[in-house]
Design an enzyme around this catalytic site. Structure first.
Site, short mmCIF file in Angstrom:
data_model
loop_
_atom_site.label_atom_id
_atom_site.label_comp_id
_atom_site.label_asym_id
_atom_site.label_seq_id
_atom_site.Cartn_x
_atom_site.Cartn_y
_atom_site.Cartn_z
CB SER A 30 -0.86 -0.15 1.19
OG SER A 30 -1.21 1.21 1.46
CG HIS A 62 -3.93 -1.49 -1.79
ND1 HIS A 62 -4.98 -2.10 -2.17
CD2 HIS A 62 -4.30 -0.64 -0.62
CE1 HIS A 62 -6.10 -1.98 -1.30
NE2 HIS A 62 -5.47 -0.90 -0.54
CG ASP A 100 -5.15 2.40 0.75
OD1 ASP A 100 -6.07 1.80 0.67
OD2 ASP A 100 -3.89 2.20 1.25
CG MET A 141 -8.17 7.28 2.06
SD MET A 141 -7.32 7.46 3.64
CE MET A 141 -6.65 5.76 3.85
CG HIS A 169 -9.28 0.33 -0.94
ND1 HIS A 169 -8.66 0.18 0.54
CD2 HIS A 169 -10.56 0.36 -0.42
CE1 HIS A 169 -9.63 -0.12 1.32
NE2 HIS A 169 -10.90 0.21 0.66
CG MET A 204 -11.20 3.34 1.76
SD MET A 204 -9.57 3.31 2.67
CE MET A 204 -8.58 3.41 1.33
CG MET A 262 -11.89 -2.50 4.54
SD MET A 262 -10.17 -1.99 3.88
CE MET A 262 -9.41 -1.38 5.23
N GLY A 314 -9.03 4.01 6.75
CA GLY A 314 -8.74 5.54 7.00
C GLY A 314 -7.35 5.78 7.34
CG PHE A 315 -6.00 6.93 9.85
CD1 PHE A 315 -5.42 7.95 9.69
CD2 PHE A 315 -7.28 6.63 10.70
CE1 PHE A 315 -6.05 9.18 9.94
CE2 PHE A 315 -8.10 7.85 10.59
CZ PHE A 315 -7.57 9.02 10.56
N GLY A 352 -0.93 1.47 9.36
CA GLY A 352 -0.28 1.25 10.72
C GLY A 352 -1.03 1.19 11.83
CG ASP A 355 -6.15 -2.61 2.98
OD1 ASP A 355 -5.24 -2.39 3.33
OD2 ASP A 355 -7.00 -1.54 2.27
N GLY A 356 -4.82 -4.43 6.10
CA GLY A 356 -4.76 -3.50 7.30
C GLY A 356 -4.25 -4.50 8.44
N GLY A 357 -3.04 -3.85 8.70
CA GLY A 357 -2.35 -4.57 10.09
C GLY A 357 -1.83 -6.07 9.74
N GLY A 398 1.07 -2.12 4.03
CA GLY A 398 1.53 -1.12 3.91
C GLY A 398 2.79 -0.74 4.75
C1 DX5 Z 1 -6.39 1.71 5.48
C2 DX5 Z 1 -5.96 1.30 4.10
C3 DX5 Z 1 -4.96 0.33 3.89
C4 DX5 Z 1 -3.65 0.74 4.78
C5 DX5 Z 1 -2.87 -0.64 5.38
O1 DX5 Z 1 -7.47 2.81 5.39
O2 DX5 Z 1 -6.99 0.90 3.25
O3 DX5 Z 1 -4.60 0.10 2.71
O4 DX5 Z 1 -2.82 1.72 4.07
O5 DX5 Z 1 -1.74 -0.21 6.02
P1 DX5 Z 1 -1.12 -1.16 6.84
O6 DX5 Z 1 -0.58 -2.24 6.23
O7 DX5 Z 1 0.00 -0.10 7.48
O8 DX5 Z 1 -2.26 -1.38 7.98
ZN ZN Z 2 -6.38 -0.13 1.28
#
Ligand code: DX5
Ligand code: ZN
Length: 218
Positions: free
Chosen positions: A7, A32, A34, A36, A65, A67, A136, A141-142, A144, A174-176, A196
């Site tokens: 990401s 990927h 993102d 937003m 993606h 959002m 998700m 939104g963020f 990390g 996607d995420g963490g 990411g």
């Molecule tokens: C969150 C994004 C993700 C994010 C993942 O809203 O959709 O794609 O960048 O980042 P990590 O892998 O750091 O959780």
């Molecule tokens: Zn994403």
């Protein structure tokens, strides 16, 4: 086969092109991106003009993606800019089926994204019209954030739903995602892995992408 989709949200935005080349040379399968809008999620990131410029630096597929609240009017712009696959959130579309049809009519891969709290039942009447399901594993939104443990079971149920319908649908998470949880998530049925901070914060990009692939359930 497991695909790794770094990401861009976690990269150095002052050097976007180089950051894409870095993960491409290190074995990434997709990029990927993102998007937003500050409404659907409490953050604002990038739009079609940046995607269009980045299209020139790589031939890797762009996994966009969205959002974005009511993404319908923006789908064409992102495809014109170079998206190969477009994910729309079920929660953000008034006419989800129409959005998916629009993406497929342009010859691109259509995906539905689901927030952690959204049940899989929203897929009941669109499951046959998607190429990928984006689950998700954090609240969008963020970057990390911490992986939400309950999502492993959601991935498992989604995989069984896809199997029961004899469909070929990718499951993206996607995420963490990191080296500690990739095995159980892929074992549950995910095959496209967004990462990411795990990828961009690692000192050796090729090593971390290889480690994620090696750590995945075969
Ligand atoms: C969150 C994004 C993700 C994010 C993942 O809203 O959709 O794609 O960048 O980042 P990590 O892998 O750091 O959780
Ligand atoms: Zn994403």
């Amino acid at each position: 086969m497991i695909k790794i989709a770094p990401s861009l949200l976690a990269c150095d935005f002052s050097r976007l092109g180089e950051e894409i080349k870095k993960v491409e040379n290190a074995g990434a399968d997709l990029i990927h991106i993102d998007v937003m809008d500050g409404h659907f999620v409490p953050n604002i990131s990038i739009g079609p003009p940046i995607v269009k410029s980045l299209r020139q630096v790589t031939s890797l597929e762009f996994d966009v993606h969205l959002m974005v609240e009511n993404p319908d009017p923006y789908i064409d712009a992102f495809i014109d800019a170079g998206a190969d696959m477009v994910s729309v959130h079920a929660e953000a579309c008034c006419h989800l089926d129409r959005c998916l049809q629009k993406i497929r009519q342009r010859g691109k891969k259509a995906a539905v994204a689901l927030n952690p709290s959204t049940p899989l039942s929203v897929l009941d009447w669109v499951i046959g019209s998607i190429d990928m399901l984006l689950i998700m594993t954090v609240n969008p939104g963020f970057g990390g954030q911490k992986y939400i443990e309950a999502m492993t079971e959601k991935v498992r149920q989604a995989r069984s739903m896809i199997r029961q319908n004899s469909l070929k649908v990718d499951i993206e998470v996607d995420g963490g995602i990191d080296l500690n949880n990739i095995a159980k998530i892929t074992e549950a049925g995910a095959n496209v892995i967004v990462a990411g901070s795990t990828v961009y914060n690692a000192p050796d990009t090729a090593a971390i992408i290889k480690a994620l692939k090696d750590g995945a359930f075969a």
